[in-house]
Design a protein around this motif. Sequence first.
Motif, PDB file in Angstrom:
ATOM      1  N   PHE A 301      49.950  38.918  44.795  1.00  0.00           N
ATOM      2  CA  PHE A 301      49.185  38.419  43.652  1.00  0.00           C
ATOM      3  C   PHE A 301      48.202  37.337  44.100  1.00  0.00           C
ATOM      4  N   ALA A 302      47.711  37.497  45.341  1.00  0.00           N
ATOM      5  CA  ALA A 302      46.802  36.472  45.879  1.00  0.00           C
ATOM      6  C   ALA A 302      45.528  36.365  45.048  1.00  0.00           C
ATOM      7  N   ASN A 303      45.149  37.467  44.426  1.00  0.00           N
ATOM      8  CA  ASN A 303      43.959  37.384  43.575  1.00  0.00           C
ATOM      9  C   ASN A 303      44.341  37.760  42.140  1.00  0.00           C
ATOM     10  N   LEU A 304      45.103  36.887  41.535  1.00  0.00           N
ATOM     11  CA  LEU A 304      45.649  37.197  40.210  1.00  0.00           C
ATOM     12  C   LEU A 304      44.538  37.359  39.169  1.00  0.00           C
ATOM     13  N   ASN A 305      43.477  36.573  39.324  1.00  0.00           N
ATOM     14  CA  ASN A 305      42.399  36.669  38.324  1.00  0.00           C
ATOM     15  C   ASN A 305      41.808  38.069  38.268  1.00  0.00           C
ATOM     16  N   SER A 306      41.638  38.675  39.437  1.00  0.00           N
ATOM     17  CA  SER A 306      41.020  40.008  39.407  1.00  0.00           C
ATOM     18  C   SER A 306      42.015  41.038  38.838  1.00  0.00           C
ATOM     19  N   ILE A 307      43.320  40.822  39.067  1.00  0.00           N
ATOM     20  CA  ILE A 307      44.316  41.729  38.475  1.00  0.00           C
ATOM     21  C   ILE A 307      44.296  41.586  36.947  1.00  0.00           C
ATOM     22  N   ILE A 308      44.169  40.349  36.480  1.00  0.00           N
ATOM     23  CA  ILE A 308      44.112  40.123  35.030  1.00  0.00           C
ATOM     24  C   ILE A 308      42.887  40.845  34.452  1.00  0.00           C
ATOM     25  N   GLU A 309      41.792  40.723  35.154  1.00  0.00           N
ATOM     26  CA  GLU A 309      40.542  41.328  34.657  1.00  0.00           C
ATOM     27  C   GLU A 309      40.705  42.853  34.532  1.00  0.00           C
ATOM     28  N   ILE A 310      41.280  43.473  35.547  1.00  0.00           N
ATOM     29  CA  ILE A 310      41.465  44.936  35.521  1.00  0.00           C
ATOM     30  C   ILE A 310      42.462  45.314  34.424  1.00  0.00           C
ATOM     31  N   TYR A 311      43.553  44.570  34.359  1.00  0.00           N
ATOM     32  CA  TYR A 311      44.602  44.842  33.361  1.00  0.00           C
ATOM     33  C   TYR A 311      44.018  44.759  31.944  1.00  0.00           C
ATOM     34  N   GLU A 312      43.264  43.703  31.701  1.00  0.00           N
ATOM     35  CA  GLU A 312      42.739  43.510  30.336  1.00  0.00           C
ATOM     36  C   GLU A 312      41.725  44.603  30.001  1.00  0.00           C
ATOM     37  N   ARG A 313      40.923  44.960  30.986  1.00  0.00           N
ATOM     38  CA  ARG A 313      39.904  45.991  30.738  1.00  0.00           C
ATOM     39  C   ARG A 313      40.569  47.348  30.503  1.00  0.00           C
ATOM     40  N   CYS A 314      41.588  47.677  31.313  1.00  0.00           N
ATOM     41  CA  CYS A 314      42.205  49.009  31.193  1.00  0.00           C
ATOM     42  C   CYS A 314      43.087  49.122  29.951  1.00  0.00           C
ATOM     43  N   THR A 315      43.832  48.071  29.652  1.00  0.00           N
ATOM     44  CA  THR A 315      44.810  48.206  28.555  1.00  0.00           C
ATOM     45  C   THR A 315      44.279  47.714  27.215  1.00  0.00           C
ATOM     46  N   GLY A 316      43.223  46.897  27.257  1.00  0.00           N
ATOM     47  CA  GLY A 316      42.736  46.312  26.004  1.00  0.00           C
ATOM     48  C   GLY A 316      43.632  45.172  25.527  1.00  0.00           C
ATOM     49  N   MET A 317      44.652  44.820  26.332  1.00  0.00           N
ATOM     50  CA  MET A 317      45.520  43.691  25.998  1.00  0.00           C
ATOM     51  C   MET A 317      44.905  42.412  26.574  1.00  0.00           C
ATOM     52  N   THR A 318      45.396  41.274  26.098  1.00  0.00           N
ATOM     53  CA  THR A 318      44.935  40.032  26.728  1.00  0.00           C
ATOM     54  C   THR A 318      46.143  39.264  27.263  1.00  0.00           C
ATOM     55  N   PRO A 366      48.366  26.516  43.042  1.00  0.00           N
ATOM     56  CA  PRO A 366      47.509  27.488  42.357  1.00  0.00           C
ATOM     57  C   PRO A 366      46.650  28.287  43.335  1.00  0.00           C
ATOM     58  N   ALA A 367      46.291  27.655  44.463  1.00  0.00           N
ATOM     59  CA  ALA A 367      45.428  28.341  45.429  1.00  0.00           C
ATOM     60  C   ALA A 367      46.095  29.599  45.982  1.00  0.00           C
ATOM     61  N   ASP A 368      47.435  29.626  46.023  1.00  0.00           N
ATOM     62  CA  ASP A 368      48.137  30.790  46.579  1.00  0.00           C
ATOM     63  C   ASP A 368      47.896  32.052  45.762  1.00  0.00           C
ATOM     64  N   ILE A 369      47.556  31.877  44.492  1.00  0.00           N
ATOM     65  CA  ILE A 369      47.313  33.075  43.670  1.00  0.00           C
ATOM     66  C   ILE A 369      45.854  33.109  43.203  1.00  0.00           C
ATOM     67  N   GLY A 370      45.009  32.478  44.017  1.00  0.00           N
ATOM     68  CA  GLY A 370      43.571  32.586  43.785  1.00  0.00           C
ATOM     69  C   GLY A 370      43.031  31.667  42.710  1.00  0.00           C
ATOM     70  N   ARG A 371      43.826  30.669  42.338  1.00  0.00           N
ATOM     71  CA  ARG A 371      43.326  29.686  41.383  1.00  0.00           C
ATOM     72  C   ARG A 371      42.760  28.499  42.158  1.00  0.00           C
ATOM     73  N   GLU A 372      41.989  27.667  41.482  1.00  0.00           N
ATOM     74  CA  GLU A 372      41.403  26.524  42.180  1.00  0.00           C
ATOM     75  C   GLU A 372      41.969  25.218  41.649  1.00  0.00           C
ATOM     76  N   TYR A 373      42.071  24.253  42.540  1.00  0.00           N
ATOM     77  CA  TYR A 373      42.520  22.921  42.122  1.00  0.00           C
ATOM     78  C   TYR A 373      41.654  22.387  40.994  1.00  0.00           C
ATOM     79  N   ARG A 374      40.432  22.744  41.037  1.00  0.00           N
ATOM     80  CA  ARG A 374      39.463  22.256  40.070  1.00  0.00           C
ATOM     81  C   ARG A 374      39.867  22.639  38.645  1.00  0.00           C
ATOM     82  N   GLU A 375      40.629  23.696  38.528  1.00  0.00           N
ATOM     83  CA  GLU A 375      41.076  24.103  37.191  1.00  0.00           C
ATOM     84  C   GLU A 375      42.212  23.216  36.695  1.00  0.00           C
TER      85      GLU A 375
END
Length: 551
Positions: A301-318, A366-375
């Motif tokens: 899940f190193a790039n969790l944001n991109s997985i979320i993006e695909i999941y939300e687009r494919c399933t229509g869930m948020t 957070p960096a381990d799953i592609g999040r930034e400290y800045r968030e």
Amino acid sequence: MLKDPSKKYRPFRPVNLPDRQWPGRVLTRAPIWCSVDLRDGNQALAVPMNVSQKLELFQTLVKIGFKEIEVGFPSASNTEFTFNRRLIEERRAPDDVWLQVLVQAREDLIERTVESLVGARKAVIHLYNSTSPAQRRVVFGMSKEQISQVAVRGATWIRERLPRLKGTEVMLQYSPESFSATEVEFAREVSEAVMDVWQPTPQRKMILNLPDTVEVAMPNVYADQIEWICRNIRNRDSLIVSLHTHNDRCTGVAATELGLLAGAERVEGTLFGNGERTGNLDIVTLALNLYQHGIDPKLDFANLNSIIEIYERCTGMTVPPRQPYAGELVFTAFSGSHQDAIRKGLNEWKENGRECWDVPYLTIDPADIGREYREVIRVNSQSGKGGVAYLLESEFGIELPKDLQREFGPIANDEVDRLGREVSGAELKQMFWREYIERASPWQLQSFRTESRNGVVRCRAKLLHDGQVMELAGEGNGPLAALVHGFGRVGVPRFEIAAYSEHALSSGEEAAAIAYIQVRHADGKTRWGAGVDTNIELASVRAVLSALNRS
Ligand code: KIV
Ligand code: ZN
């Protein structure tokens, strides 16, 4: 609601297992994962996924690292059948990935399911029928014996068709659906009846999936049920015991974790817990819970944001903002004391290189799953100076001295309070600029020149004071001392420079340097000022005027 719910609802009858072993165990490795996103997700979506969405999600699941993926219920519809065929014919599944298909104990459905698998490299055929008292009574009107026969017939129809899948490595799976609401003794009886048909061995195991189809009790009860089966079923070593939890009581993850302690080795679930009603086990959470304890989850899940993006687009869930690990707000602190602690923790982590992660309020980096400290830090009316300073520094390289943070923090908070919403780093910078840098009244700089002889600096300044030109000259051991002296000569009440610092501004800024100056007046009161200029001497002169303008 009822005043006395016991009139309508009854307590759950726990399993008798006084010598339960699971509470004393710890998890040390990842389970075998099976994603059921393409089945349950699809069953439970208002608008089911089309084939191309299913393909995209399938590919994402493969990339994450799932080796077992339930791709659907091929006998349920043409879309489901076609999807399975495409995966097989277009060789979309890597050699080490099992395609799992779900089927009820009906001969026509089993026939079509087997047909859908011809040519697959690895396949799991997942047979289920429901076993709980309510299902037996209400849905099927069948006795325990008849329910067992349904399972046995289904298992037999599958076994008879296996020769049709030559060249396919097949694994068989049985689920006594509604297991957690079924008497454990009966769940064992049905499962053993299926085992009698399939004859699993330690070398050729079958999967026994024990679903918490509807969460009806606390997770410890589910763990007891799993341990009871693991200890009492025949030929345990010929089985892969699998968990499939739902989330009706909001403990799907907990039930699965305890079920693993109780002896299960495989887990079914979905990304972000999608699925019927309150959903299935959230695999992302369980995997990252393991990760948090230093266990390699074997899912990426190193790039969790991109997985979320695909999941939300494919399933229509948020994905909700507070979803563990994945939600937009989970690495965000609004409270000032949290912000301060996180800041200190992150600094310690960066600077001292602690061996293991131990940052307050952040379960993982957070960096381990592609999040930034800045968030991590946002600012709203409850934030402290730490959050304000963090955003100015991390986004604009503005390093406010500690004392100035204490002065500006409340000013920013009042403004945020007035706005009644969260503010961005850019808005904070604007506030700082308005309060310190852009103040031009009563004093405004026109020009400032210095010359130095024998260690004495002489200055000449042209200023506007309430719009009137005013010239002053002074001398001292540096430009600022000369300026302060010059002010004294024109009758400005005495003040001194109490603190000074400066630094270059990050590239891209309109000016090269920023100076911070604290002046102390004769009555002991202090005020900060700040100035920006390409020339550091002028930046500090502007900072003195800013402090006087704020006095
Ligand atoms: O929740 C459940 O019981 C199921 C079965 C089909 C395994 O989804
Ligand atoms: Zn389910």
